[in-house]
Write an enzyme that holds these catalytic residues in place. Structure first.
Site, PDB file in Angstrom:
ATOM      1  N   ASP A 115       0.833  -1.204   0.000  1.00  0.00           N
ATOM      2  CA  ASP A 115       0.000   0.000   0.000  1.00  0.00           C
ATOM      3  C   ASP A 115       0.866   1.250   0.000  1.00  0.00           C
ATOM      4  O   ASP A 115       0.467   2.290   0.515  1.00  0.00           O
ATOM      5  CB  ASP A 115      -0.918  -0.022   1.231  1.00  0.00           C
ATOM      6  CG  ASP A 115      -2.038   1.005   1.126  1.00  0.00           C
ATOM      7  OD1 ASP A 115      -2.603   1.384   2.175  1.00  0.00           O
ATOM      8  OD2 ASP A 115      -2.334   1.445  -0.009  1.00  0.00           O
ATOM      9  N   GLU A 173     -11.372   4.337  -0.777  1.00  0.00           N
ATOM     10  CA  GLU A 173     -11.765   4.666   0.598  1.00  0.00           C
ATOM     11  C   GLU A 173     -12.599   5.941   0.667  1.00  0.00           C
ATOM     12  O   GLU A 173     -12.286   6.943   0.037  1.00  0.00           O
ATOM     13  CB  GLU A 173     -10.535   4.781   1.508  1.00  0.00           C
ATOM     14  CG  GLU A 173      -9.416   5.648   1.007  1.00  0.00           C
ATOM     15  CD  GLU A 173      -8.363   4.855   0.245  1.00  0.00           C
ATOM     16  OE1 GLU A 173      -8.700   3.821  -0.356  1.00  0.00           O
ATOM     17  OE2 GLU A 173      -7.217   5.289   0.214  1.00  0.00           O
ATOM     18  N   LYS A 190       2.721   3.600  -5.670  1.00  0.00           N
ATOM     19  CA  LYS A 190       2.188   2.583  -6.594  1.00  0.00           C
ATOM     20  C   LYS A 190       3.226   2.111  -7.611  1.00  0.00           C
ATOM     21  O   LYS A 190       3.141   0.989  -8.089  1.00  0.00           O
ATOM     22  CB  LYS A 190       0.928   3.112  -7.298  1.00  0.00           C
ATOM     23  CG  LYS A 190      -0.120   3.652  -6.314  1.00  0.00           C
ATOM     24  CD  LYS A 190      -0.361   2.726  -5.127  1.00  0.00           C
ATOM     25  CE  LYS A 190      -1.013   3.438  -3.957  1.00  0.00           C
ATOM     26  NZ  LYS A 190      -0.965   2.626  -2.684  1.00  0.00           N
ATOM     27  N   ASP A 242      -3.290  -3.003  -2.446  1.00  0.00           N
ATOM     28  CA  ASP A 242      -4.341  -1.982  -2.444  1.00  0.00           C
ATOM     29  C   ASP A 242      -4.232  -1.135  -3.719  1.00  0.00           C
ATOM     30  O   ASP A 242      -3.161  -1.063  -4.340  1.00  0.00           O
ATOM     31  CB  ASP A 242      -4.200  -1.078  -1.208  1.00  0.00           C
ATOM     32  CG  ASP A 242      -5.402  -0.151  -1.044  1.00  0.00           C
ATOM     33  OD1 ASP A 242      -5.244   0.913  -0.430  1.00  0.00           O
ATOM     34  OD2 ASP A 242      -6.494  -0.488  -1.562  1.00  0.00           O
ATOM     35  N   ASN A 243      -5.336  -0.509  -4.125  1.00  0.00           N
ATOM     36  CA  ASN A 243      -5.340   0.524  -5.174  1.00  0.00           C
ATOM     37  C   ASN A 243      -4.972   0.053  -6.568  1.00  0.00           C
ATOM     38  O   ASN A 243      -4.404   0.817  -7.363  1.00  0.00           O
ATOM     39  CB  ASN A 243      -4.383   1.672  -4.810  1.00  0.00           C
ATOM     40  CG  ASN A 243      -4.614   2.179  -3.424  1.00  0.00           C
ATOM     41  OD1 ASN A 243      -3.742   2.083  -2.560  1.00  0.00           O
ATOM     42  ND2 ASN A 243      -5.795   2.715  -3.175  1.00  0.00           N
TER      43      ASN A 243
HETATM   44  O1  610 Z   1      -0.656   7.086  -3.055  1.00  0.00           O
HETATM   45  C1  610 Z   1      -1.207   6.324  -2.260  1.00  0.00           C
HETATM   46  N1  610 Z   1      -0.548   5.629  -1.353  1.00  0.00           N
HETATM   47  C2  610 Z   1       0.891   5.808  -1.251  1.00  0.00           C
HETATM   48  C3  610 Z   1       1.279   5.567   0.178  1.00  0.00           C
HETATM   49  C4  610 Z   1       2.448   5.927   0.624  1.00  0.00           C
HETATM   50  C5  610 Z   1       2.852   5.718   2.031  1.00  0.00           C
HETATM   51  O2  610 Z   1       3.911   4.760   2.059  1.00  0.00           O
HETATM   52  C6  610 Z   1       5.152   5.413   2.323  1.00  0.00           C
HETATM   53  N2  610 Z   1       6.088   4.859   1.365  1.00  0.00           N
HETATM   54  C7  610 Z   1       6.030   5.003   0.023  1.00  0.00           C
HETATM   55  N3  610 Z   1       7.022   4.297  -0.554  1.00  0.00           N
HETATM   56  C8  610 Z   1       7.729   3.706   0.447  1.00  0.00           C
HETATM   57  C9  610 Z   1       8.841   2.889   0.455  1.00  0.00           C
HETATM   58  N4  610 Z   1       9.299   2.430   1.650  1.00  0.00           N
HETATM   59  C10 610 Z   1       8.651   2.785   2.790  1.00  0.00           C
HETATM   60  N5  610 Z   1       7.576   3.598   2.846  1.00  0.00           N
HETATM   61  C11 610 Z   1       7.129   4.054   1.668  1.00  0.00           C
HETATM   62  C12 610 Z   1       4.878   6.894   2.194  1.00  0.00           C
HETATM   63  O3  610 Z   1       5.720   7.644   3.054  1.00  0.00           O
HETATM   64  C13 610 Z   1       3.424   6.978   2.631  1.00  0.00           C
HETATM   65  O4  610 Z   1       3.281   6.931   4.033  1.00  0.00           O
HETATM   66  C14 610 Z   1      -2.686   6.196  -2.266  1.00  0.00           C
HETATM   67  C15 610 Z   1      -3.405   7.145  -2.965  1.00  0.00           C
HETATM   68  C16 610 Z   1      -4.786   7.068  -2.979  1.00  0.00           C
HETATM   69  N6  610 Z   1      -5.511   8.076  -3.723  1.00  0.00           N
HETATM   70  O5  610 Z   1      -6.761   7.990  -3.793  1.00  0.00           O
HETATM   71  O6  610 Z   1      -4.858   8.968  -4.293  1.00  0.00           O
HETATM   72  C17 610 Z   1      -5.479   6.060  -2.307  1.00  0.00           C
HETATM   73  C18 610 Z   1      -4.735   5.096  -1.609  1.00  0.00           C
HETATM   74  O7  610 Z   1      -5.355   4.074  -0.945  1.00  0.00           O
HETATM   75  C19 610 Z   1      -3.345   5.154  -1.589  1.00  0.00           C
HETATM   76  O8  610 Z   1      -2.674   4.170  -0.922  1.00  0.00           O
HETATM   77 MG    MG Z   2      -3.960   2.531  -0.440  1.00  0.00          MG
END
Ligand code: 610
Ligand code: MG
Length: 206
Positions: free
Chosen positions: A133, A191, A136, A161-162
């Site tokens: 999650d 969500e 992406k 997810d997603n």
């Molecule tokens: O972009 C989305 N999720 C990205 C989530 C990112 C999270 O994971 C961490 N991260 C990233 N690479 C990492 C590598 N290593 C560690 N943490 C990391 C980031 O610091 C953030 O806390 C998203 C977007 C939507 N949306 O509707 O736009 C809906 C969703 O459910 C989503 O999950």
């Molecule tokens: Mg997500």
């Protein structure tokens, strides 16, 4: 969001923490937690797999960490990776409020750096369940990295997810066409919205 948890949730009660976050995100401010609709699918997969070892990529504020950890057997271990220190700090407090700190190891750092260290640093042989999650465009490279590092065994489950919104086209293409995985799509909604999204559950065949 953390204030809403501390105000409305009961210490040591994971379900009340989940409920407080969902209420906050519906009423006050949208946030990218997996949410309650997809969360129920996540719960059913965790319950079915009953994993001893879980890896979560992208802790964010700890919502799915709490959902997963609250369903794990006592000796199980959930490692969650988060490279943003601010999100990690919030997530630690959310996880602590839920009383789940003993089941969760939150590691501050990038998945690409930490996946190769899972064996040496945490004594993990393989993961029974991985919840993807995070960014992406990291799903595919990190899945290949987990394969290369021998962290997946016959029967390991990847839950992503997603896969529709925001979408992970390269990951979907790979996982659905690879002879090494058997995949299943769980249709749902993004969500707190009516937009279509879904979870992709894939079994590693070894
Ligand atoms: O972009 C989305 N999720 C990205 C989530 C990112 C999270 O994971 C961490 N991260 C990233 N690479 C990492 C590598 N290593 C560690 N943490 C990391 C980031 O610091 C953030 O806390 C998203 C977007 C939507 N949306 O509707 O736009 C809906 C969703 O459910 C989503 O999950
Ligand atoms: Mg997500």
């Amino acid at each position: 969001m953390l204030a809403a948890v501390q105000k409305n949730a009961t210490r040591g009660d994971p379900r009340s923490v989940v409920k407080a976050i969902d209420q906050f995100c519906r009423q006050k401010e949208w946030a990218m937690n997996v949410g309650d609709e997809k969360g129920c699918i996540l719960d059913s997969v965790v319950t079915e797999v009953n994993p001893a070892t879980v890896l979560e990529l992208g802790t964010y504020c700890g919502y799915s960490t709490v959902r997963i950890a609250s369903l794990l057997p006592s000796n199980a271990k959930l490692i969650t990776l988060e490279f943003n220190p601010d999100y990690a700090a919030i997530a630690r407090q959310v996880i602590a409020w839920a009383g789940l700190e003993d089941k969760v190891q939150l590691v501050e750092g990038a998945s690409g750096d930490w996946i190769p260290k899972m064996k040496e640093k945490f004594g993990i042989e393989t993961f029974d369940l991985v919840f993807l999650d995070h960014w992406k465009d990291r799903y595919l490279p990190d899945t290949k990295l987990m394969e290369e590092c021998g962290l997946l065994r016959k029967g390991s489950i990847l839950l992503a997810d997603n896969v529709i919104c925001p979408g992970t086209p390269d990951y979907l293409e790979y996982i659905r066409n690879s002879p090494r995985y058997k995949s299943q799509y769980f249709k749902s909604h993004l969500e707190y919205t009516k937009v279509e999204d879904g979870l992709e559950k894939s079994v590693f065949l070894g």
